[in-house]
Design an enzyme around this catalytic site. Sequence first.
Site: not given
Lengths: 587, 169
Positions: A278, A281, A304, A324, A363, A366, A371, A519
Amino acid sequence: MTTVYINKQAVEISEGSTIFDAAAKAGIRIPTLCHVENQFPKGACRVCMVDVEGARNMVASCTTPALEGMKITTNSKNVREARKFVVELLISEHCGECKTCVRNEDCELQQLATEMGIMEIAFPGETLKTFIDDSTPALVRDSGKCIKCRRCMTVCNEIQGVGSLFAQGRGFESKIGPAFDRHLDGVVCVQCGQCAAICPVGAITEKEHIDYVWEAIEDPTKFVVVQTAPAIRAALGECFGYEPGTRVTGKMVSALRLLGFDRVFDTNFTADLTIMEEGTELLTRLKKALVDKKQVALPQFTSCSPGWIKYAEYFYPEILDNISSCKSPQQMFGAVAKTYYAKKAGVDPKDIIVVSVMPCTAKKFECQRPEMNDSGFQDVDYVLTTRELARMIKQSGIEFRNLEDGVMDSPMGSGSGAADIFANTGGVMEAALRTAYQIVTGRELPVANLHLQPVAGLEGVKKASLKIEGCLPAWSFLEGVELKVGVAHGLGNAKKIIEAMRAGEEFHFIEIMTCPGGCIGGGGQPRFTTNEIRNKRIGAIYAEDEGKQLRKSHENPEVLQIYEEFLKQPLSHLSHELLHTKYFDRN
Amino acid sequence: MTELKTEMTSCNCGEIQEEELYERLKIIVKSQRTIPGALIPVLQTTQNLFGYLPEKALRIISKELKKPYSEVAGVVGFYSYFSTTPKGKYTVRVCLGTACYVRGGQDVLKALQKELNIGIGGTTPDKKFSLEVGRCFGACGLAPVVMVGDQTFQRVKPTGVGEILNSFE
C-alpha cells in the site's frame, strides 16, 4: 452549573445534564437497558425510572433534564418496584430460553432480572415470535429476543450512517429490523456488527463458525493454520477476567496451540506486507501525479476494513478508484498461506484450512466475497470473532490464566510494531508513514517515539500534515511536498471526511476504519465496549508496539524473505495476482 | 366508444400512465429534497398519486431524500393511513373506536366482510372496494360510523350495509 439533590445529596452538574448523568456523577448507577454513551437518550426501555419531588409521575432519568433544585430519589420501594415491573413486562414478551441462548451469562436483561430478584414470570401470556434472519454471512438476528431498546438502530443510523435497521410496525407487532420485516440481505448492510456488539440481549449476534473450526481441527487430512489480528491480543483477556487493556499475546498463542491448530501465525505478518504494497502504491500514485502529470485517483484511501469497503461500494461508488487495491491483511494472509506457505511446508493447498481470529464480523462477509479465491481456493475459510475464540477456549477446558507465554510459528508469525497498531484508529496511517517516509528520505519518521500524535485517539476525524524534506535522489520529486493525511473511524465520520474532500479540502492519503476506535472497538470484540475500554485497548496496542525492537514493516525479516523467495517486489505481477483486488458498485 | 377502446388497447395506455406517474413522483421528490421533515408529506402525495405506495416508488423516495430504505419502510408501517397494497376505488373504513365498538361496530364490520367477501385490508376482485378498520373518526355521537371514500354514514346497522354499498357506482 446546576445543583440537584439526589437521595438528599447535593450534586453540581453542568447545565443541560440529565438526571441519569447527575446520578452517575454522584456515583449512583441507575439501571438501564437502552441508554449507552455516545448515543442520544432514547427513553425506550423505561427501566431507569426515578422519583422527582412534585412530579405527577415517575420519570425516565435518561431523558429528563436535571433542573435547578430538583429533589430526586433513585432508591425507594416505589422506584424499585416500578423498575422491577418494567423488567417483568419486558420479560413477559421476551422469547428467550436463557439456558440455550448464546448470550447466557452475558445478557443485560438476565443480569438485571437477577439483580432485581425476579424469580418467576410475573405475566405469562403471548410472547414475541421467534424469527431468525441468517440471510447474511456475518450476522444472525432473532427478533423474538429483541426488547426494542433501539441501541442497534441508533448505532446503525446515527453512528455508522448506514440505516439497515429501523423500527417497523407498531405496538406488540413492532420489530426493529430491515424494511418491512424483511431479511438483512434485502437492504443495505455493511456487516460491521456494531449492532451485535451493542445489543443488550441475544437479538443480534455473529454467525458462529466455531463448529466448522472444530470439525477442521479434528479432521486428520486437514492442515489447519490460524492467524490472529492485532486487536485480539488487547481484548481477549477481558473474557477471562483480566482488566481491559491487558495484553495476552503469549497466552493467546499457547491457547491456540492447545486448541489443536497445526500452525499459529500472525495477521501482523500480512499487515506488514500490506504496508509494503500500500505504501508503494501511494508513492506510485504520487509519482504519476507529480512527475508524469497523469490523471490519477488521489487521495488514496486505505482498504483494510471490509465494512468500509462495502460502505463505499454502496454509498460512494465514484471513489472506488481512490481506494487502495490492496486486499486486507486477513485476505493477503489466506492468499499467501495457500500458495507461498503451502509450497514451503510441502502441504497440498486443498488440505489447508485458514482460520482467522478477528475483532470483526465483516471479516466473515469479506472471506466469502467471490473474488477472494486467488490461491485457487477460498483464501480464508473461517473467521472467528474474539468472543468466539474465548468460547472455544472455555469449551476446551483450557485454564487460560494459567497458560505460559507461547511464541508464533515462522515464517508467517513475525510482525512489527507498525503492524500491531493497525488495531487502533490512526494506526495504519502511522505504520504506512513510518515506512514510506524512510523509503523516500532514508531517515526515520521524524516524530517522537515514531508516533504520529495528531492522528491518534478517539476524535472522530483527525488530520495531519508532514513536510517531506531531504529526499533520496530517486524521490526528489517529493522534495518539499506537504503530505496531507486524514483519518476517520466510524462510518459517520468517514462520510464527513469524504464530504470535506469533495468540498475541496486537499488530502493525499486517508485512513478509514469502520468501527469507532478502529479494530479494537470492532463488532466482534468482548462486550461491552465503552470509550474508557477503547482507550485502554488503544494503550495496550501502543505498548505492544513500543515493546518491540522491530517497529517498521519494511524491516520485518519474514516480509523481506517472502519478497526474496516468492513475490520479488511490491506491486510485482505475482503481488497483483495474490495481494490486490477490485471493488464493485453495489447500486 | 368502440374507437376509444381500440386506441387504449393499442397504445398500452395503462403502462404509459404508470411511467408518467413515476416521472411526476421524481419531480415532486426532487423539489422536496432539502426540506427537513419532507418524508411524510412526500409519502402522502405519492399515495394520492398511485392510490397506494408501490415498492418502486418507496425506493425512489429513499434514494432521492437520502433516507435509508428501512427508515422509509418504518414510517410507512407506523401509520395505518399508508398502504403498500393497491386499494379499491372506494375505501370502506369501519370505526372501532370505543364508542363505535360498544354500539356494535364489530357487527357492522362482520356484515361488511360477509357482503364484500373480503377480510380486513382486502380489496374486492373488481377493485371497487377495500375494507379497513379505523380508530375514531371523531363522530362518536353518531356511532357506529362507517366511511366509504370521503362520505360518512352514521348509526349503521349490520342489515343496512348492502344498501350503502349499492349506492356506489
